[in-house]
Design a protein around this motif. Structure first.
Motif, PDB file in Angstrom:
ATOM      1  N   ILE A 101       0.818  -1.227   0.000  1.00 32.96           N
ATOM      2  CA  ILE A 101       0.000   0.000   0.000  1.00 32.96           C
ATOM      3  C   ILE A 101       0.847   1.269   0.000  1.00 32.96           C
ATOM      4  N   PHE A 102       2.060   1.196   0.558  1.00 36.36           N
ATOM      5  CA  PHE A 102       2.843   2.428   0.707  1.00 36.36           C
ATOM      6  C   PHE A 102       3.640   2.777  -0.546  1.00 36.36           C
ATOM      7  N   ASN A 103       3.349   2.066  -1.623  1.00 39.38           N
ATOM      8  CA  ASN A 103       3.997   2.386  -2.903  1.00 39.38           C
ATOM      9  C   ASN A 103       3.091   3.201  -3.816  1.00 39.38           C
ATOM     10  N   ALA A 145      -8.077   9.503   3.252  1.00 43.72           N
ATOM     11  CA  ALA A 145      -8.335   8.147   2.725  1.00 43.72           C
ATOM     12  C   ALA A 145      -7.368   7.136   3.348  1.00 43.72           C
ATOM     13  N   ILE A 146      -6.126   7.546   3.592  1.00 44.54           N
ATOM     14  CA  ILE A 146      -5.176   6.622   4.232  1.00 44.54           C
ATOM     15  C   ILE A 146      -5.669   6.297   5.645  1.00 44.54           C
ATOM     16  N   GLY A 147      -6.087   7.349   6.376  1.00 44.69           N
ATOM     17  CA  GLY A 147      -6.582   7.105   7.733  1.00 44.69           C
ATOM     18  C   GLY A 147      -7.787   6.163   7.716  1.00 44.69           C
ATOM     19  N   ALA A 150      -7.874  -0.931   7.385  1.00 40.62           N
ATOM     20  CA  ALA A 150      -7.447  -2.292   7.006  1.00 40.62           C
ATOM     21  C   ALA A 150      -6.402  -2.800   8.002  1.00 40.62           C
ATOM     22  N   ALA A 151      -5.508  -1.888   8.411  1.00 42.73           N
ATOM     23  CA  ALA A 151      -4.451  -2.306   9.354  1.00 42.73           C
ATOM     24  C   ALA A 151      -5.083  -2.792  10.661  1.00 42.73           C
ATOM     25  N   ILE A 152      -6.104  -2.081  11.155  1.00 41.28           N
ATOM     26  CA  ILE A 152      -6.744  -2.485  12.424  1.00 41.28           C
ATOM     27  C   ILE A 152      -7.410  -3.847  12.275  1.00 41.28           C
ATOM     28  N   VAL A 212      -7.895  -2.927  -0.440  1.00 39.85           N
ATOM     29  CA  VAL A 212      -8.468  -4.280  -0.456  1.00 39.85           C
ATOM     30  C   VAL A 212      -7.356  -5.322  -0.673  1.00 39.85           C
ATOM     31  N   MET A 213      -6.336  -4.929  -1.463  1.00 37.44           N
ATOM     32  CA  MET A 213      -5.218  -5.853  -1.755  1.00 37.44           C
ATOM     33  C   MET A 213      -4.280  -6.025  -0.560  1.00 37.44           C
ATOM     34  N   MET A 214      -4.262  -5.017   0.318  1.00 37.22           N
ATOM     35  CA  MET A 214      -3.328  -5.022   1.458  1.00 37.22           C
ATOM     36  C   MET A 214      -3.362  -6.316   2.279  1.00 37.22           C
ATOM     37  N   PHE A 215      -4.526  -6.984   2.287  1.00 39.30           N
ATOM     38  CA  PHE A 215      -4.678  -8.192   3.111  1.00 39.30           C
ATOM     39  C   PHE A 215      -3.876  -9.374   2.582  1.00 39.30           C
ATOM     40  N   ASP A 237      -3.940 -18.851  -2.832  1.00 41.86           N
ATOM     41  CA  ASP A 237      -2.592 -18.524  -3.326  1.00 41.86           C
ATOM     42  C   ASP A 237      -1.648 -18.069  -2.213  1.00 41.86           C
ATOM     43  N   SER A 238      -2.064 -18.240  -0.965  1.00 36.20           N
ATOM     44  CA  SER A 238      -1.235 -17.755   0.147  1.00 36.20           C
ATOM     45  C   SER A 238      -0.418 -18.927   0.714  1.00 36.20           C
ATOM     46  N   PRO A 239       0.905 -18.942   0.468  1.00 36.66           N
ATOM     47  CA  PRO A 239       1.694 -20.099   0.899  1.00 36.66           C
ATOM     48  C   PRO A 239       1.813 -20.222   2.422  1.00 36.66           C
ATOM     49  N   ILE A 259      -0.315 -17.709  14.833  1.00 35.01           N
ATOM     50  CA  ILE A 259       0.277 -16.396  14.556  1.00 35.01           C
ATOM     51  C   ILE A 259      -0.835 -15.587  13.902  1.00 35.01           C
ATOM     52  N   LYS A 260      -1.456 -16.183  12.886  1.00 30.57           N
ATOM     53  CA  LYS A 260      -2.633 -15.574  12.261  1.00 30.57           C
ATOM     54  C   LYS A 260      -3.872 -16.230  12.870  1.00 30.57           C
ATOM     55  N   ARG A 261      -4.920 -15.437  13.098  1.00 29.52           N
ATOM     56  CA  ARG A 261      -6.163 -15.976  13.666  1.00 29.52           C
ATOM     57  C   ARG A 261      -7.264 -16.040  12.613  1.00 29.52           C
ATOM     58  N   THR A 313      -7.852 -15.864   8.087  1.00 31.67           N
ATOM     59  CA  THR A 313      -7.153 -15.911   6.797  1.00 31.67           C
ATOM     60  C   THR A 313      -7.224 -14.540   6.131  1.00 31.67           C
ATOM     61  N   ASN A 314      -6.430 -14.359   5.083  1.00 30.57           N
ATOM     62  CA  ASN A 314      -6.433 -13.088   4.359  1.00 30.57           C
ATOM     63  C   ASN A 314      -7.833 -12.771   3.815  1.00 30.57           C
ATOM     64  N   ASP A 315      -8.488 -13.781   3.239  1.00 30.23           N
ATOM     65  CA  ASP A 315      -9.811 -13.526   2.639  1.00 30.23           C
ATOM     66  C   ASP A 315     -10.870 -13.225   3.707  1.00 30.23           C
ATOM     67  N   GLU A 349      -1.696  -6.395 -10.712  1.00 36.14           N
ATOM     68  CA  GLU A 349      -1.223  -5.120 -10.137  1.00 36.14           C
ATOM     69  C   GLU A 349      -0.576  -5.373  -8.760  1.00 36.14           C
ATOM     70  N   PHE A 350      -1.250  -6.181  -7.926  1.00 36.48           N
ATOM     71  CA  PHE A 350      -0.706  -6.455  -6.583  1.00 36.48           C
ATOM     72  C   PHE A 350       0.716  -7.003  -6.664  1.00 36.48           C
ATOM     73  N   TRP A 351       0.917  -8.040  -7.496  1.00 35.44           N
ATOM     74  CA  TRP A 351       2.245  -8.675  -7.532  1.00 35.44           C
ATOM     75  C   TRP A 351       3.289  -7.757  -8.156  1.00 35.44           C
ATOM     76  N   GLN A 352       2.854  -6.946  -9.121  1.00 31.11           N
ATOM     77  CA  GLN A 352       3.799  -5.965  -9.700  1.00 31.11           C
ATOM     78  C   GLN A 352       4.310  -5.029  -8.599  1.00 31.11           C
TER      79      GLN A 352
HETATM   80  N1  FAQ Z   1       2.357  -6.218   0.605  1.00 27.97           N
HETATM   81  O1  FAQ Z   1       1.194 -16.235   2.336  1.00 27.97           O
HETATM   82  P1  FAQ Z   1       0.961 -14.779   2.535  1.00 27.97           P
HETATM   83  C1  FAQ Z   1       0.048  -0.336   8.486  1.00 27.97           C
HETATM   84  C2  FAQ Z   1       3.598 -11.178   0.734  1.00 27.97           C
HETATM   85  S1  FAQ Z   1       0.999  -1.712   8.687  1.00 27.97           S
HETATM   86  C3  FAQ Z   1       3.546  -6.801   0.347  1.00 27.97           C
HETATM   87  O2  FAQ Z   1      -0.455 -14.352   2.711  1.00 27.97           O
HETATM   88  P2  FAQ Z   1       1.544 -14.002   5.285  1.00 27.97           P
HETATM   89  C4  FAQ Z   1       0.108   0.728   9.535  1.00 27.97           C
HETATM   90  C5  FAQ Z   1       3.984 -11.968   1.978  1.00 27.97           C
HETATM   91  O3  FAQ Z   1       4.942 -11.262   2.760  1.00 27.97           O
HETATM   92  C6  FAQ Z   1       0.707  -2.663   7.208  1.00 27.97           C
HETATM   93  N2  FAQ Z   1       3.737  -8.144   0.438  1.00 27.97           N
HETATM   94  O4  FAQ Z   1       1.877 -14.230   3.743  1.00 27.97           O
HETATM   95  C7  FAQ Z   1       0.141   2.055   8.924  1.00 27.97           C
HETATM   96  C8  FAQ Z   1       4.542 -13.231   1.369  1.00 27.97           C
HETATM   97  O5  FAQ Z   1       5.845 -12.974   0.832  1.00 27.97           O
HETATM   98  P3  FAQ Z   1       7.174 -13.855   1.237  1.00 27.97           P
HETATM   99  C9  FAQ Z   1       1.467  -3.908   7.278  1.00 27.97           C
HETATM  100  C10 FAQ Z   1       2.679  -8.887   0.826  1.00 27.97           C
HETATM  101  O6  FAQ Z   1       2.732 -13.406   5.928  1.00 27.97           O
HETATM  102  C11 FAQ Z   1      -1.005   2.665   8.478  1.00 27.97           C
HETATM  103  C12 FAQ Z   1       3.666 -13.434   0.144  1.00 27.97           C
HETATM  104  O7  FAQ Z   1       3.102 -12.157  -0.160  1.00 27.97           O
HETATM  105  N3  FAQ Z   1       0.808  -4.836   8.146  1.00 27.97           N
HETATM  106  O8  FAQ Z   1      -0.607  -0.280   7.532  1.00 27.97           O
HETATM  107  C13 FAQ Z   1       1.434  -8.332   1.129  1.00 27.97           C
HETATM  108  O9  FAQ Z   1       0.977 -15.231   5.891  1.00 27.97           O
HETATM  109  C14 FAQ Z   1      -0.961   3.927   7.895  1.00 27.97           C
HETATM  110  C15 FAQ Z   1       2.572 -14.451   0.395  1.00 27.97           C
HETATM  111  O10 FAQ Z   1       1.574 -13.951   1.317  1.00 27.97           O
HETATM  112  C16 FAQ Z   1       1.391  -6.004   8.474  1.00 27.97           C
HETATM  113  O11 FAQ Z   1       2.483  -6.298   8.048  1.00 27.97           O
HETATM  114  C17 FAQ Z   1       1.281  -6.929   0.999  1.00 27.97           C
HETATM  115  N4  FAQ Z   1       0.124  -6.298   1.246  1.00 27.97           N
HETATM  116  O12 FAQ Z   1       0.356 -12.913   5.270  1.00 27.97           O
HETATM  117  C18 FAQ Z   1       1.360   2.718   8.809  1.00 27.97           C
HETATM  118  C19 FAQ Z   1       0.601  -6.883   9.398  1.00 27.97           C
HETATM  119  N5  FAQ Z   1       0.599  -9.324   1.477  1.00 27.97           N
HETATM  120  O13 FAQ Z   1       7.531 -13.401   2.613  1.00 27.97           O
HETATM  121  C20 FAQ Z   1       1.402   3.994   8.222  1.00 27.97           C
HETATM  122  C21 FAQ Z   1       1.308  -8.153   9.770  1.00 27.97           C
HETATM  123  C22 FAQ Z   1       1.295 -10.472   1.393  1.00 27.97           C
HETATM  124  O14 FAQ Z   1       6.774 -15.289   1.185  1.00 27.97           O
HETATM  125  C23 FAQ Z   1       0.226   4.595   7.776  1.00 27.97           C
HETATM  126  N6  FAQ Z   1       1.433  -9.070   8.652  1.00 27.97           N
HETATM  127  N7  FAQ Z   1       2.543 -10.211   0.995  1.00 27.97           N
HETATM  128  O15 FAQ Z   1       8.226 -13.465   0.233  1.00 27.97           O
HETATM  129  C24 FAQ Z   1       0.464  -9.957   8.307  1.00 27.97           C
HETATM  130  O16 FAQ Z   1      -0.594 -10.026   8.895  1.00 27.97           O
HETATM  131  C25 FAQ Z   1       0.808 -10.915   7.197  1.00 27.97           C
HETATM  132  O17 FAQ Z   1       2.202 -10.924   7.011  1.00 27.97           O
HETATM  133  C26 FAQ Z   1       0.106 -10.572   5.838  1.00 27.97           C
HETATM  134  C27 FAQ Z   1       0.590 -11.588   4.798  1.00 27.97           C
HETATM  135  C28 FAQ Z   1      -1.407 -10.704   5.992  1.00 27.97           C
HETATM  136  C29 FAQ Z   1       0.458  -9.168   5.369  1.00 27.97           C
END
Ligand code: FAQ
Length: 315
Positions: free
Chosen positions: A109-111, A122-124, A130-132, A194-197, A203-205, A215-217, A219-221, A265-268
């Motif tokens: 999201i931060f890109n 909108a970020i807030g 989404a972060a909460i 919406v993609m942030m999750f 497709d989530s390994p 660790i997770k309670r 799923t992403n969906d 777009e997400f993977w790019q």
């Molecule tokens: N962006 O199998 P999964 C915030 C990667 S904080 C980039 O589903 P996982 C506060 C993932 O790392 C926002 N990459 O993985 C704020 C994995 O790659 P890898 C951050 C992503 O870990 C607000 C691959 O895809 N929050 O916003 C993303 O089980 C305003 C496969 O994915 C957290 O980090 C993505 N969106 O689930 C600050 C919360 N999604 O490592 C400033 C903690 C997935 O195999 C202003 N993290 N990938 O190469 C989590 O809950 C989890 O790590 C997920 C991903 C849900 C993000």
């Protein structure tokens, strides 16, 4: 032997007891946590950049003060998270190196750029919202230091979400130009939020194993669906349209159905090809380089101090 340890470890998790830094843990659990917590810490720090961009241009003193406090809060979140990550046996400099050389990810999201003041609202509303949604369940994560750090982070994030919503609510009651600015910001931030999750469950390994380890309670969906359901209702209050022609209430499921996500777009963006990836990493590297003299001075001071203490002891 390893098998017994692993069974005892899983049993402890199943009893909802916390795993602490000195407890035995499987290497894969440790690595998963380092990956997730460091990605999370990097996201907080990189997330300061798009918002910091508007501190000098906030429309009033009140808005400026609130935005500065929010950006500082994000720095604090990054610091708790780096500390939590260090308890797993990795040092902070290594974590920074991984961010700078691109081996560690941060949230997609931060890109995206912040083009107007409405983007800050909108970020807030959407990004903090989404972060909460994602982070409240992390307060119950099986790893103690991460779970405890998340409690304070979530309290602050919910305040951020409200300040964002309030910015947008003010715009929604303003001139046509302000209403258009609000709609344009929501058009651009909706789908990336919406993609942030993360990838869909199929497709989530990492999801299945992380759920097993608690660790997770959710799923992403599951989290994405909760987010869409909540936002649809909030969008009505803002009098704004979510940019999705397919979003509609599904009586049978008791949820809103929504349109297809552009996973390409997400993977790019995740791979480094989003609108601002290069700019974000360059800004973090510059901050690191510019801070070299501070680190050197702090180290010289601490070496001098230990020398003095040593001499005192000898005397
Ligand atoms: N962006 O199998 P999964 C915030 C990667 S904080 C980039 O589903 P996982 C506060 C993932 O790392 C926002 N990459 O993985 C704020 C994995 O790659 P890898 C951050 C992503 O870990 C607000 C691959 O895809 N929050 O916003 C993303 O089980 C305003 C496969 O994915 C957290 O980090 C993505 N969106 O689930 C600050 C919360 N999604 O490592 C400033 C903690 C997935 O195999 C202003 N993290 N990938 O190469 C989590 O809950 C989890 O790590 C997920 C991903 C849900 C993000």
């Amino acid at each position: 032997m390893e098998n017994n340890l692993e069974q005892a470890f899983q049993a402890k998790i199943d009893r909802e007891e916390k795993i602490e830094p000195k407890d035995w843990m499987p290497e894969a659990y440790r690595k998963t946590l380092i990956r997730q917590i460091s990605q999370h810490a990097h996201s907080e720090i990189v997330g300061m950049l798009p918002e910091g961009n508007w501190i000098t241009r906030a429309p009033s003193l009140r808005r400026k003060v609130a935005l500065m406090a929010k950006v500082q809060d994000e720095a604090g979140h990054g610091l708790y998270l780096y500390s939590a990550c260090e308890t797993l046996g990795i040092n902070r400099d290594t974590l920074y190196e991984q961010l700078h050389d691109g081996t560690a990810k941060y949230s997609s999201i931060f890109n995206y750029p912040t083009l107007t003041w409405a983007d800050i609202g909108a970020i807030g509303w959407l990004v903090d919202g989404a972060a909460i949604m994602n982070q409240v369940p992390l307060c119950r994560c099986s790893y103690g230091p991460y779970a405890r750090a998340m409690v304070r982070v979530c309290k602050e994030e919910s305040f951020h979400q409200r300040q964002g919503f309030e910015i947008l609510l003010t715009l929604s009651k303003g001139s046509d130009e302000q209403k258009n600015m609000l709609q344009d910001a929501v058009n651009r931030w909706w789908w990336p939020s919406v993609m942030m999750f993360g990838p869909s469950d199929k497709d989530s390994p990492h999801t299945a194993r992380s759920m097993n380890w608690k660790i997770k309670r959710f799923t992403n969906d599951e989290l994405r669906q909760k987010f869409v359901d909540v936002c649809y209702e909030q969008a009505k209050v803002l009098n704004v349209k979510l940019p999705d022609e397919d979003i509609k209430w599904n009586e049978e499921r008791g949820h809103y159905d929504f349109g297809a996500i552009d996973w390409d777009e997400f993977w790019q963006v995740v791979k480094g090809n989003g609108p601002c990836n290069k700019q974000r990493v360059a800004a973090r590297k510059k901050a690191w380089d510019d801070g070299a003299w501070v680190r050197e001075a702090a180290l010289a001071h601490s070496n001098k101090r230990s020398e003095r203490l040593k001499n005192k002891k000898v005397a």
